[in-house]
Design a protein around this motif. Structure first.
Motif, mmCIF file in Angstrom:
data_model
loop_
_atom_site.group_PDB
_atom_site.id
_atom_site.type_symbol
_atom_site.label_atom_id
_atom_site.label_comp_id
_atom_site.label_asym_id
_atom_site.label_seq_id
_atom_site.Cartn_x
_atom_site.Cartn_y
_atom_site.Cartn_z
ATOM 1 N N ALA A 209 21.587 -72.330 -25.524
ATOM 2 C CA ALA A 209 22.989 -73.286 -25.633
ATOM 3 C C ALA A 209 24.214 -72.577 -24.729
ATOM 4 N N VAL A 210 25.439 -72.912 -24.549
ATOM 5 C CA VAL A 210 26.143 -72.295 -25.010
ATOM 6 C C VAL A 210 27.814 -73.195 -24.989
ATOM 7 N N ASP A 211 28.467 -72.536 -25.370
ATOM 8 C CA ASP A 211 29.775 -72.839 -26.063
ATOM 9 C C ASP A 211 30.963 -72.963 -25.302
ATOM 10 N N ALA A 212 31.518 -74.154 -25.309
ATOM 11 C CA ALA A 212 32.592 -74.105 -24.694
ATOM 12 C C ALA A 212 33.921 -74.221 -25.111
ATOM 13 N N ASP A 213 34.995 -73.161 -25.975
ATOM 14 C CA ASP A 213 36.418 -74.313 -26.602
ATOM 15 C C ASP A 213 35.931 -75.498 -27.682
ATOM 16 N N GLY A 214 34.324 -74.683 -28.442
ATOM 17 C CA GLY A 214 34.454 -75.765 -29.493
ATOM 18 C C GLY A 214 33.343 -76.776 -29.010
ATOM 19 N N VAL A 215 33.394 -76.745 -28.174
ATOM 20 C CA VAL A 215 31.509 -77.723 -27.570
ATOM 21 C C VAL A 215 30.389 -76.981 -27.489
ATOM 22 N N ASN A 216 29.527 -77.810 -27.807
ATOM 23 C CA ASN A 216 27.822 -76.573 -27.624
ATOM 24 C C ASN A 216 27.130 -77.872 -26.741
ATOM 25 N N TRP A 217 27.124 -76.956 -25.753
ATOM 26 C CA TRP A 217 26.161 -77.886 -24.102
ATOM 27 C C TRP A 217 24.930 -76.693 -24.281
ATOM 28 N N LEU A 218 23.698 -77.476 -24.230
ATOM 29 C CA LEU A 218 22.724 -77.580 -23.593
ATOM 30 C C LEU A 218 22.957 -76.903 -22.403
ATOM 31 N N LEU A 219 22.142 -76.255 -21.559
ATOM 32 C CA LEU A 219 21.817 -75.182 -20.284
ATOM 33 C C LEU A 219 20.301 -75.288 -20.052
ATOM 34 N N GLU A 220 20.689 -75.965 -18.751
ATOM 35 C CA GLU A 220 19.195 -76.369 -18.225
ATOM 36 C C GLU A 220 19.617 -75.782 -16.231
ATOM 37 N N ARG B 74 18.452 -75.473 -12.934
ATOM 38 C CA ARG B 74 17.190 -76.501 -11.799
ATOM 39 C C ARG B 74 17.084 -75.346 -10.784
ATOM 40 N N ASP B 75 15.989 -75.774 -10.166
ATOM 41 C CA ASP B 75 15.602 -75.112 -9.398
ATOM 42 C C ASP B 75 16.561 -75.849 -7.556
ATOM 43 N N ASP B 76 17.041 -74.952 -6.960
ATOM 44 C CA ASP B 76 17.610 -75.510 -5.563
ATOM 45 C C ASP B 76 18.768 -75.899 -6.183
ATOM 46 N N ALA B 77 19.629 -75.798 -7.409
ATOM 47 C CA ALA B 77 21.132 -76.686 -7.678
ATOM 48 C C ALA B 77 21.252 -75.583 -8.682
ATOM 49 N N GLY B 78 22.759 -76.075 -8.871
ATOM 50 C CA GLY B 78 23.040 -75.732 -9.704
ATOM 51 C C GLY B 78 22.677 -75.669 -11.010
ATOM 52 N N PRO B 79 23.412 -75.574 -11.973
ATOM 53 C CA PRO B 79 23.049 -75.941 -13.255
ATOM 54 C C PRO B 79 23.441 -77.432 -13.544
ATOM 55 N N ARG B 80 23.039 -77.514 -15.387
ATOM 56 C CA ARG B 80 22.975 -78.688 -15.568
ATOM 57 C C ARG B 80 23.354 -78.101 -17.204
ATOM 58 N N PHE B 81 23.823 -79.144 -17.656
ATOM 59 C CA PHE B 81 25.437 -79.229 -18.841
ATOM 60 C C PHE B 81 25.540 -80.228 -20.156
ATOM 61 N N THR B 82 24.390 -80.531 -21.057
ATOM 62 C CA THR B 82 24.843 -81.651 -21.474
ATOM 63 C C THR B 82 25.058 -81.230 -23.754
ATOM 64 N N THR B 83 25.472 -81.917 -23.255
ATOM 65 C CA THR B 83 26.989 -81.327 -24.761
ATOM 66 C C THR B 83 26.074 -82.020 -26.090
ATOM 67 N N THR B 84 25.529 -81.297 -26.887
ATOM 68 C CA THR B 84 25.073 -81.359 -28.247
ATOM 69 C C THR B 84 25.515 -81.853 -29.352
ATOM 70 N N TYR B 85 24.793 -82.812 -30.696
ATOM 71 C CA TYR B 85 25.287 -82.760 -31.769
ATOM 72 C C TYR B 85 27.297 -83.945 -31.096
ATOM 73 N N ARG B 86 26.969 -85.129 -30.840
ATOM 74 C CA ARG B 86 28.190 -85.402 -30.448
ATOM 75 C C ARG B 86 26.815 -87.424 -29.935
ATOM 76 N N LYS B 87 27.417 -88.248 -30.519
ATOM 77 C CA LYS B 87 26.961 -89.783 -30.503
ATOM 78 C C LYS B 87 27.100 -89.958 -28.916
ATOM 79 N N ALA B 88 27.951 -89.571 -27.621
ATOM 80 C CA ALA B 88 27.205 -89.886 -27.005
ATOM 81 C C ALA B 88 27.008 -88.681 -25.862
ATOM 82 N N TYR B 89 26.342 -88.306 -25.341
ATOM 83 C CA TYR B 89 25.405 -87.347 -24.453
ATOM 84 C C TYR B 89 26.187 -87.275 -23.398
#
Length: 162
Positions: free
Chosen positions: A103-114, A116-131
């Motif tokens: 996980a990564v914290d960016a200025d108070g927003v937590n993101w799951l880091l994934e 991906r093979d042959d692509a850049g990273p994908r981040f998804t917010t955690t602890y939010r009412k919409a992902y």
């Protein structure tokens, strides 16, 4: 007696239309400049947060101008012709159940880091009412800096869920 089968005028006209429909349905762009992105199908509550987020997103991220992908939607946004793509209202990633996930914290927003093979990273917010999902081009494979550009807008429009 041989039968020759002639295509009707209607079938000759509909065949190209059907081919175009298949291309568009498959997500291919026909002559468009913008990349095509799958639009999420969130709950009405999450869609409301996403619409507010869409209006609060920056016009510039790490020097890249906003250029939203097709199809036009309040649930998607992009910068740099697909170098950075944001989708709001995505489903909760299964990797969030893995206690070993990064996980990564960016200025108070937590993101799951994934990664991906042959692509850049994908981040998804955690602890939010919409992902909220952000995919980055390979040039950002080891750089979460673009996430800081989204932090204020996410904090302002997508409430925390604890």
């Amino acid at each position: 007696m041989t039968h020759t089968r002639r295509r009707s005028r209607r079938s000759r006209v509909l065949a190209p239309s059907a081919a175009l429909f298949v291309l568009v349905s498959a997500g291919c762009s026909v002559g468009g400049d913008q990349p095509s992105v799958a639009v999420p199908s969130p709950s009405p509550e999450a869609a409301g947060y996403c619409a507010k987020l869409h209006n609060a997103l920056p016009e510039d991220v790490v020097g890249l101008e906003r250029s939203d992908p097709s199809p036009d939607s309040d649930l998607t946004a992009g910068w740099g012709d697909g170098a950075i793509v944001l989708r709001c209202g995505v489903t909760r990633p299964a990797r969030m159940d893995d206690s070993q996930s990064d996980a990564v914290d960016a200025d108070g927003v937590n993101w799951l880091l994934e990664q991906r093979d042959d692509a850049g990273p994908r981040f998804t917010t955690t602890y939010r009412k919409a992902y909220v999902e952000v995919t980055l081009g390979t040039e950002y494979a080891h750089d979460a800096t673009p996430l800081s550009a989204f932090a204020a807008a996410v904090r302002k429009t997508v409430p925390e869920s604890l």
